[in-house]
Structure formats: C-alpha cells, structure tokens
Design an enzyme around this catalytic site. Sequence first.
Site, PDB file in Angstrom:
ATOM      1  N   CYS A 173       0.838  -1.188   0.000  1.00 30.61           N
ATOM      2  CA  CYS A 173       0.000   0.000   0.000  1.00 30.61           C
ATOM      3  C   CYS A 173       0.884   1.253   0.000  1.00 30.61           C
ATOM      4  CB  CYS A 173      -0.945   0.009   1.203  1.00 30.61           C
ATOM      5  SG  CYS A 173      -0.163   0.241   2.812  1.00 30.61           S
ATOM      6  N   PRO A 174       0.546   2.299  -0.712  1.00 29.34           N
ATOM      7  CA  PRO A 174      -0.713   2.478  -1.448  1.00 29.34           C
ATOM      8  C   PRO A 174      -0.640   2.042  -2.918  1.00 29.34           C
ATOM      9  CG  PRO A 174       0.497   4.517  -1.489  1.00 29.34           C
ATOM     10  CD  PRO A 174       1.368   3.528  -0.756  1.00 29.34           C
TER      11      PRO A 174
END
Lengths: 382, 85
Positions: B13-14
């Site tokens: 992530c992201p």
Amino acid sequence: MSSLDSDPDRSNSRRESRRSGGYLDAASGTWLNPAAEQAWLAALEQGWADPRRAYHQGRHAALLLDAAREEIAAGFGASAGQVEFTTSGTAALAAAVERFAPNLPADSTVVTSAVEHSAVPRALDRWSGPIRTVGVDRLGRIDPAEFAASLGSRPGLAVLQHVNQEVGTVQPIEQVASLIGPCPLLVDAGASVGRVELPEGWAVMTASAAKWGGPLGIGVVVDRHHRASTGSAGDEWLGRANVPAAVAAAAGLSWIMQRRELFAAGHRKLIAELREQLPVLISDVEVVGDPLNCAPHILNFSCLYVDGEALVQGLDRRGIAVSSGSACAGVSGEPSHVLAAMGVLTHGNIRVSLPFDDCAPEVTQLLQELPGLVRQLRADLP
Amino acid sequence: MSSELIDARGLLCPMPIVRLARVAKTSGVGSELVLLSDDPAAATDVPAWCRLRGQEFISATTWDGSGGPAMAFTVRIATQVLNAP
C-alpha cells in the site's frame, strides 16, 4: 493552563521542551503529569518498604497503598475494596476476564466488538466457551441491539470499550447495559479515563495509568460487584507491591479528573479545526470515526494514494509525532483491525491524539506542514 | 464485456490502489477491472476506494491462476475517473 500546575516553573520548562517535540500521540502514552511525578518522588522516599510487613516502614507503605486505592476508587465511583492493581492495562483486562471465567458454565457466551484493543482477544484466549465478535458500522459504532442479542440463550460476559483508542468513537455503554440485563458488562476505559465522563452500567472497568498521565506499569481493575476487601497490602502483585507507582497513579488520576473538562473543551476546538481544515487543505482526505459521539482528543484520517509510514516519518522530520494504522507503518504488516472493521481506507492513515496540554501550536504546525508533505509524496509516487 | 487485469502482486500500500486508479482513469464507464494483490491492506482499501470514488465494487475472490497466490478484486467503472495520481 499553567495556572493549574502545582509547580509552574518546572512544568513550563518541561512543556516547552515537549512542545518543540510536537508530540501528538497521547493515545500511545503521555508523560507523567506534575501531580503524578511529585507523588512518585515522595512515595519513593516514604513508601519503598514491603506493605505486607509489620514493622513501621511496612505499615507506612501499606497506608500509602490504601490511600492510593481509595483515591483511585473515588475516580471510578467505586469503593477501595473494589480496586485491584495490575502491572498494565493489558494485564488488567486479563485479570478482569479471569474474575468471571471460573464462575460461569463452560458453554456460556462472551460477546465483544471487532474494534477492541488487541489485549481483549488475548485476554479472551482463556475463555473456553463461544466468543462472538460483533462488527461495527462505518463510524466504528456497534449496534446495541445486535450486541445484546449476540449473547444468545447462555449469556456469560459482555466486553466492550468505552472509547476507541484509534478513531475516538464512543460506544453506547449505558444503552448496552440496559439491554443485556443481568449479564455482567466489562468496560475497557483505557482511552476514556481523563478524557470523557465515565459511563454507568458496568460491572467491571479496566484502565491503564500511563494513559491518564500516571506511570507505566500500573493497570487497574475496578469490580463493582466485589464486596470483600481486595488485599490492602498489595496481595495482587505477585511479589512486592509497587507502592510508589500506585501512589503516583492515584495522584495523577485526581489531577486529571479535576482538569478533564478544561482540557476537553480546548481539545474539542482543536480537533474540530483539524476536522474542518484537513479536507479543505488536502485533496482526497477521508476523516474517519463518529464526528458527534467521540472523545475530545482523537482525530483519525487517511490520505488517498499516500504511504502511511512515509507520512509518519515525514512529519517526524518536521517535528510532529503521530501514529498510523496503515499496514506499512505497523510492526505486523497488517492494517489496523479497527480501520478494517469500519471498512475505511487504511493506507495514508494518521491518528492525531492530543496530550494533556494546550496543543494549539502543534495543531497549527500540523496544518501548515501536512498539505505540502502529502503533495510531495503523491508527486513522488513511482 | 472483457475485464482488464492489473497485476499488483508484490506491491505494498498504497501502490495497488494507485495502479487501480491509473488504469481506471483510462477505462470507459461500464468496463470491469480485476486487481490482483497480495497486500493485506487491499481487502479493505479496494472497497473503500470504490466508495470514495463512486465506483462499483463487485467481488473479492481468491486468485487461483498463475503467478502465485493473491486476492482478485473486481471493480466496475460506474463513473468516469478524472483524477489519478
């Protein structure tokens, strides 16, 4: 708020050094408040002996411990015999569950929520019967009717936090208490003591002194159904009682209870400013948690397309300390179970939690620094 | 309608959501995207992105195709994506 400090010179210089540190992670722990610090130092001199001993040094320590128990009981609306000290908030939850487990049929049901502190599932490892975990809505709220109904036909114990430690959402403790009838309600007040008014309706409440400005290494279990006197000489410690820490915890609790509303009023304004300004200053920000029924000192939000760990480190370089529920920022590599249970964005996450201080300079600094940092991190994406 | 596959395995992530948003921006309304991700945050973040961006979250299933284990998230573009990072 310096006029409230018992030793203004000292706490001002201390505050200056901390303010320059820009500490906005009180939910992870705060410094000793001035009353706790003074009481601790005094108790190190006067209460160092073993309170189980019959000579005068021991008796003196026992008196200090009794007084601390009394003072803490008053803060929770209980009597001294209903207060048990433990070595942490986590240990307090485990001790609270232990109080019920042996006295209930093996197949009785425990109901808890999906957003409890991680200490709760660990404490419930000792439970042999069924455990039902009730989910929350997008704001982090349980449904009281669903929660109560989950106890089924063999209710054993209900375990519910008062304030969520990550997003600040307040659970409807009193409503739950009225719906579950005679089933005992264990309330984790770790994030609410000194922040919001404690609710009614619980059988047992636990908390951690470090979160209210007391010392590390002290948790409390307050058992309102307990009639007999808890060992006044500190029997609940496996070895010698930590009298100085108990004394400091009690003094720290009284200090913050007298100032709770004052701090809360200031913090509510600052959190409201953040809640309003962040989405204006930064595109694609989701502020999470219940905006109405919430603790005064916590704000949690996520910035789309940003790395949470990079946010924490970038803010640290700019002098601001916050925590993050993003997977990359934690030790487990998993995103916050609270954010996941709420179904809100977990990356680019920041939790701001205000310490017991006038945090206006830090909040202003955060509003100045964060928009540029988020823009930079988005521009630097591979 | 065919689905476009976005292989974001190995990304944390992201980045899986960034990849999803970038492909979504070049996709027409009604098209379906399948994001492959082994990032534990994706299970929460893909539906959350759909909600924030007004897109339709269709499903999350276990990927049993080639290239190693992952979750497969299917998203339908419900409104044109104008901004992507």
